[in-house]
Design a protein around this motif. Structure first.
Motif: not given
Length: 148
Positions: A42-47
């Motif tokens: 999730y956090y990688k895609e948020e970036l």
């Protein structure tokens, strides 16, 4: 021990707190309720979300020109008529909100303006479709929710 109003109020509060705690514990340990994130990273895609916003902006003129038709042999996606289908490269991502195990990606390989996603891969219900493609050096993205 004498039962009076004070004792009754304390017992009512204790019973209410026990009742609420029972449902909190039941809801958090219930195995059938999947508490998964939409995606594992999730956090990688948020970036990378700004790239998605830019691709959506680039595809704004094309978004209404796509058509999605349910056929006997699958879902037919028709690309915009003004685009040269031989220059389109990318992928189609299908996301099933109710079951992450049904999600899949489909490469865009066009011999005409239509892309057919086989019926054997699609179950009846709601699907969120993202079409990522590269055309004339621009990254483009179209999102659509359909019911198959």
């Amino acid at each position: 021990m004498k039962f009076n109003w004070g004792t009754g109020i304390v017992l009512a509060f204790v019973a209410f707190i026990a009742f609420i705690m029972y449902f909190v514990i039941l809801a958090s340990t219930y195995n059938r309720a999947n508490h998964d994130l939409v995606t594992e990273e999730y956090y990688k895609e948020e970036l990378a979300y700004q790239n998605e916003i830019d691709a959506l902006t680039n595809a704004k003129d094309y978004a209404n020109q796509f058509s999605f038709v349910n056929q006997e042999d699958g879902l037919a996606i028709t690309f915009p008529p003004k685009m040269n289908y031989k220059k389109i490269k990318g992928k189609v991502s299908l996301y099933r909100p109710s079951n992450k195990h049904l999600d899949f990606d489909f490469p865009i390989s066009l011999s005409n303006k239509h892309l057919l996603i086989p019926d054997k891969r699609l179950l009846d219900g709601r699907w969120d479709i993202k079409i990522y493609w590269n055309y004339q050096g621009k990254e483009l993205l179209v999102k659509k929710s359909i019911t198959y």
